[in-house]
Structure formats: structure tokens, C-alpha cells
Design a protein around this motif. Structure first.
Motif, PDB file in Angstrom:
ATOM      1  N   UNK A  18      30.194  21.680  44.721  1.00 44.90           N
ATOM      2  CA  UNK A  18      30.755  20.688  43.809  1.00 44.90           C
ATOM      3  C   UNK A  18      30.646  19.310  44.445  1.00 44.90           C
ATOM      4  N   UNK A  19      30.133  18.351  43.694  1.00 44.68           N
ATOM      5  CA  UNK A  19      29.988  17.000  44.206  1.00 44.68           C
ATOM      6  C   UNK A  19      30.054  16.019  43.047  1.00 44.68           C
ATOM      7  N   UNK A  20      30.086  14.730  43.374  1.00 42.25           N
ATOM      8  CA  UNK A  20      30.218  13.681  42.368  1.00 42.25           C
ATOM      9  C   UNK A  20      28.974  12.813  42.332  1.00 42.25           C
ATOM     10  N   UNK A  21      28.603  12.392  41.128  1.00 44.19           N
ATOM     11  CA  UNK A  21      27.490  11.471  40.949  1.00 44.19           C
ATOM     12  C   UNK A  21      27.869  10.451  39.895  1.00 44.19           C
ATOM     13  N   UNK A  62      23.734   7.890  41.491  1.00 45.19           N
ATOM     14  CA  UNK A  62      24.069   7.797  42.908  1.00 45.19           C
ATOM     15  C   UNK A  62      25.179   8.783  43.236  1.00 45.19           C
ATOM     16  N   UNK A  63      24.954   9.583  44.286  1.00 46.19           N
ATOM     17  CA  UNK A  63      25.962  10.529  44.733  1.00 46.19           C
ATOM     18  C   UNK A  63      27.047   9.803  45.514  1.00 46.19           C
ATOM     19  N   UNK A  64      28.230  10.362  45.508  1.00 46.77           N
ATOM     20  CA  UNK A  64      29.375   9.800  46.223  1.00 46.77           C
ATOM     21  C   UNK A  64      29.647  10.652  47.451  1.00 46.77           C
ATOM     22  N   UNK A  65      29.829  10.001  48.578  1.00 46.26           N
ATOM     23  CA  UNK A  65      30.124  10.726  49.815  1.00 46.26           C
ATOM     24  C   UNK A  65      31.428  11.504  49.676  1.00 46.26           C
ATOM     25  N   UNK A  66      31.393  12.780  50.067  1.00 49.84           N
ATOM     26  CA  UNK A  66      32.612  13.587  50.088  1.00 49.84           C
ATOM     27  C   UNK A  66      33.388  13.382  51.382  1.00 49.84           C
ATOM     28  N   UNK A  67      32.738  12.766  52.373  1.00 50.18           N
ATOM     29  CA  UNK A  67      33.376  12.541  53.666  1.00 50.18           C
ATOM     30  C   UNK A  67      34.048  11.175  53.744  1.00 50.18           C
ATOM     31  N   UNK A  68      33.457  10.178  53.097  1.00 57.99           N
ATOM     32  CA  UNK A  68      33.998   8.826  53.150  1.00 57.99           C
ATOM     33  C   UNK A  68      33.833   8.148  51.789  1.00 57.99           C
ATOM     34  N   UNK A  69      34.554   8.641  50.785  1.00 53.22           N
ATOM     35  CA  UNK A  69      34.394   8.081  49.441  1.00 53.22           C
ATOM     36  C   UNK A  69      35.097   6.739  49.286  1.00 53.22           C
ATOM     37  N   UNK A  70      34.639   5.953  48.328  1.00 47.59           N
ATOM     38  CA  UNK A  70      35.363   4.731  47.974  1.00 47.59           C
ATOM     39  C   UNK A  70      36.733   5.117  47.425  1.00 47.59           C
ATOM     40  N   UNK A  71      37.681   4.198  47.564  1.00 45.95           N
ATOM     41  CA  UNK A  71      39.058   4.484  47.184  1.00 45.95           C
ATOM     42  C   UNK A  71      39.168   4.983  45.741  1.00 45.95           C
ATOM     43  N   UNK A  72      38.334   4.443  44.868  1.00 46.39           N
ATOM     44  CA  UNK A  72      38.420   4.790  43.447  1.00 46.39           C
ATOM     45  C   UNK A  72      38.093   6.262  43.185  1.00 46.39           C
ATOM     46  N   UNK A  73      37.376   6.902  44.109  1.00 42.95           N
ATOM     47  CA  UNK A  73      36.932   8.282  43.873  1.00 42.95           C
ATOM     48  C   UNK A  73      37.645   9.302  44.771  1.00 42.95           C
ATOM     49  N   UNK A  74      38.612   8.864  45.554  1.00 41.36           N
ATOM     50  CA  UNK A  74      39.225   9.775  46.531  1.00 41.36           C
ATOM     51  C   UNK A  74      39.899  10.977  45.864  1.00 41.36           C
ATOM     52  N   UNK A  75      40.593  10.763  44.774  1.00 43.44           N
ATOM     53  CA  UNK A  75      41.283  11.873  44.103  1.00 43.44           C
ATOM     54  C   UNK A  75      40.277  12.876  43.549  1.00 43.44           C
ATOM     55  N   UNK A  76      39.178  12.398  42.988  1.00 44.62           N
ATOM     56  CA  UNK A  76      38.154  13.294  42.445  1.00 44.62           C
ATOM     57  C   UNK A  76      37.454  14.065  43.549  1.00 44.62           C
ATOM     58  N   UNK A  77      37.215  13.402  44.674  1.00 38.28           N
ATOM     59  CA  UNK A  77      36.596  14.083  45.813  1.00 38.28           C
ATOM     60  C   UNK A  77      37.519  15.182  46.329  1.00 38.28           C
ATOM     61  N   UNK A  78      38.814  14.891  46.404  1.00 35.97           N
ATOM     62  CA  UNK A  78      39.775  15.880  46.897  1.00 35.97           C
ATOM     63  C   UNK A  78      39.824  17.113  45.999  1.00 35.97           C
ATOM     64  N   UNK A  79      39.455  16.946  44.734  1.00 35.25           N
ATOM     65  CA  UNK A  79      39.490  18.073  43.797  1.00 35.25           C
ATOM     66  C   UNK A  79      38.221  18.906  43.825  1.00 35.25           C
ATOM     67  N   UNK A  80      37.210  18.464  44.566  1.00 34.73           N
ATOM     68  CA  UNK A  80      35.971  19.241  44.673  1.00 34.73           C
ATOM     69  C   UNK A  80      36.199  20.455  45.566  1.00 34.73           C
ATOM     70  N   UNK A 120      30.911  28.055  50.941  1.00 38.91           N
ATOM     71  CA  UNK A 120      29.719  28.411  51.717  1.00 38.91           C
ATOM     72  C   UNK A 120      28.774  27.274  52.007  1.00 38.91           C
ATOM     73  N   UNK A 121      29.039  26.080  51.465  1.00 36.84           N
ATOM     74  CA  UNK A 121      28.177  24.928  51.729  1.00 36.84           C
ATOM     75  C   UNK A 121      29.012  23.670  51.915  1.00 36.84           C
ATOM     76  N   UNK A 122      28.393  22.656  52.536  1.00 40.10           N
ATOM     77  CA  UNK A 122      29.043  21.375  52.810  1.00 40.10           C
ATOM     78  C   UNK A 122      28.103  20.263  52.340  1.00 40.10           C
ATOM     79  N   UNK A 123      28.368  19.668  51.170  1.00 41.92           N
ATOM     80  CA  UNK A 123      27.469  18.631  50.645  1.00 41.92           C
ATOM     81  C   UNK A 123      27.585  17.321  51.433  1.00 41.92           C
ATOM     82  N   UNK A 124      26.454  16.794  51.878  1.00 47.26           N
ATOM     83  CA  UNK A 124      26.416  15.514  52.594  1.00 47.26           C
ATOM     84  C   UNK A 124      25.253  14.691  52.065  1.00 47.26           C
ATOM     85  N   UNK A 125      25.388  13.383  52.164  1.00 53.18           N
ATOM     86  CA  UNK A 125      24.316  12.484  51.769  1.00 53.18           C
ATOM     87  C   UNK A 125      23.172  12.583  52.777  1.00 53.18           C
TER      88      UNK A 125
END
Length: 310
Positions: A59-62, A185-203, A207-212
Motif C-alpha cells: 500500500x502506498x500513496x501517489x 508522484x509517489x509520496x515517501x512512506x518514510x518521510x512524508x510531507x505533513x499533509x500526508x502523514x495521517x494517510x501514510x500512517x494508515x498504509x 512482506x514488503x517495504x515501499x521506498x522511493x
């Protein structure tokens, strides 16, 4: 999409732990392999106690416009039993499993996924069946949440009663996903912008770790890796080639290979072709190339003023 900018790191993940020092097929660690990201056939995995993995979920954000596309590349290794013939095999138990790369790709419009999730079964080979599910959800912060699930739906003659050595040839070894977006554009799950932190936390990832991946600060590609990585991982330019060990102890492993006995080197030469290339590469190293493997300082930072400053 052109994934060239991510191929080196993806290939390193694909072959992580594939064959380890002393790189001989008779070494116990190379006969009883434990690879990252192995997805066993579903019928076999569910019968084990504890249950073995048969699926991955990413699960990731774009952030994407209406025309944005999503390119998906699933890649894994299939282990195929090889018989040692040079020298002639005297003990059948000394046969080894050699890797064959398998790849499956899809190109989709993100807007289509928002209205109609994708669910299909792909035959990578006659004996390997991939169940792929992809969905997208529009979030209040403007991002799209992507959810990809890969299952190993391969049939197995022995079914739930199959042994591990029977299940391995039908398993997805080092399974990982490369995602690319044109127009998004994908959003970093490790260092997201403040506006996306809640959505990232819900991902939620299994078995995998999505990274840019790619060149920083570009955000057009994401690697869903079975190994924990940081954003924009790189292969050290000083590394002359793979040793299939994520710690990349190039200098130590080079020296260890060079100190093998002639008999050990001969077994390495007659075994897996990737091991053979390690031997040929290390024996051909120049003095200057060896010095490059000794280590390098890439940068310094001032730590004065921290809580531990005295």
C-alpha cells in the motif's frame, strides 16, 4: 515506463542471499537456502504450522492527475533443479537449484482503478500462477491510495501434503514490485510531507517495504522490497560486482575467495554460473581495484550541539 534508474538496486534485491560464501553448491548454507521474500504456493503455505507466506500486500500513496498511468512490474526467481555433470555427480543429493528470472508487467490508468479494481490471474509459466489484485482509492488530502496484492496461486501435485522441496520449484523467491507513474508522484512512506502523514500512517504493508527509487528528488518510481531499505537506495560505485550479500563486504569476501583451495575453486567454477563469475572477477582484480573496495567516506556532518555534547 523506463525502470533503468531502479534496475541495479532491484536486481540486488532479487539475488539477495541467492548463493553465499564459500559459493559452492555443496556448502550447507547453499543447499538449505533461506531467501527473503519467498511466496510459497497458497495450498502448501496454508497447510504449514506456522503458516508460510503465500502473498504480499503493498500500500502506498501517489498524487496523480486524471491522465496518470501506473506501470507495475513483478519480478521473482524460480529455483530449477540442476544436476552437476562436471565433474560427474556421484551423489544425487548434491544437485543444486539454479535461479531463473520471471517477470510479469501491467500498464494501467489510475483513473480506471478508482472506478474498477483489477483482479486477474497470470500464468508466468505453465506451472506458475500469479493472482494479482490492484485497487485505488481517492483520499481527502488529494492523494490516491494504491493497494496491490500478489498471491502465489500455483497448483501443486502434492497439494497440502507436499514437502518443502516439492513446493520450492513452484515458489516465488525474492518477490518484489517496481511501480512507476507517468503523470503522478509517489509520496515517501518514510518521510512524508505533513499533509500526508495521517494517510501514510494508515498504509498497511505485508512482506514488503515501499521506498522511493531513482534519482533524488524524483518521485516517479517506487520499489516494494522484501528487505527494509531507505528512500533512494544506491549500489556503491566502488563495488565491482555482486557477492549476493546485502552487507556488501566486498573487500573481505574478495580476500576470502582468493584464499580458497584449488579444489574449492574448481567446485565453484563447476557450480552455479553466477558463482563462476565471482571467481573470475576476483581473480582478475587489479591492485587499484582492490584498493577501492577498502572503504570510502562519502560525507561528514557536524554533530556538535546535540544532547550528548559535553
Amino acid at each position: 515506463m523506463n525502470f533503468d534508474g531502479a534496475e541495479k538496486i532491484a536486481a540486488a534485491i532479487l539475488y539477495e542471499g541467492y548463493i553465499l560464501y564459500p559459493y559452492r553448491p555443496t556448502a550447507i548454507k547453499n543447499r538449505q537456502r533461506w531467501n527473503f521474500g519467498t511466496l510459497y504456493p497458497r495450498v502448501y503455505a496454508r497447510a504449514q504450522r506456522p503458516e508460510e507466506p503465500f502473498r504480499l500486500v503493498a500500500e502506498c500513496l501517489v498524487v496523480a492527475d486524471e491522465t496518470a498511468s501506473l506501470d507495475v512490474r513483478l519480478r521473482f526467481l524460480q529455483l530449477v533443479r540442476q544436476e552437476q555433470t562436471v565433474p560427474p555427480l556421484t551423489d544425487p543429493s548434491l544437485a543444486w537449484d539454479e535461479a531463473v528470472e520471471r517477470t510479469s508487467e501491467a500498464n494501467l490508468r489510475i483513473s480506471d482503478l478508482l472506478t474498477s479494481p483489477l483482479s486477474l490471474t497470470v500464468a508466468a509459466t505453465p506451472e506458475l500462477q500469479i493472482a494479482l489484485m490492484i485497487a485505488a482509492q481517492k483520499l481527502e488530502d488529494g492523494a490516491c491510495k494504491l493497494r496491490l496484492e500478489v498471491q502465489n496461486a500455483s497448483p501443486l501435485p502434492g497439494g497440502a501434503d507436499a514437502k518443502r522441496e516439492e513446493a520450492l520449484p513452484a515458489s516465488f523467491v525474492s518477490a518484489h514490485l517496481l511501480l512507476g507513474s507517468t503523470g503522478g508522484e509517489f509520496i515517501s512512506l518514510l518521510d512524508p510531507a505533513e499533509a500526508y502523514r495521517a494517510s501514510v500512517a494508515a498504509c498497511s504493508n505485508l512482506g514488503v517495504f515501499p521506498v522511493l527509487v531513482g534519482e533524488e528528488p524524483e518521485c516517479g518510481m517506487m520499489l516494494c522490497s522484501p528487505i527494509i531499505l531507505y528512500d533512494y537506495p544506491k549500489i556503491a560505485p566502488e563495488s565491482a560486482g555482486d557477492f549476493f550479500d546485502g552487507t556488501e563486504m566486498d573487500e573481505m569476501l574478495t580476500l576470502r575467495v582468493l584464499t580458497l583451495t584449488d579444489a574449492e575453486k574448481q567446485e565453484m567454477q563447476n557450480g552455479d554460473p553466477r558463482a563462476r563469475r565471482i571467481l573470475e572477477r576476483t581473480e582478475a582484480l587489479t591492485y587499484d581495484a582492490m584498493l577501492k573496495a577498502h572503504g570510502v567516506i562519502r560525507g561528514l556532518r557536524d554533530i556538535r550541539g546535540g544532547v550528548h555534547d559535553r
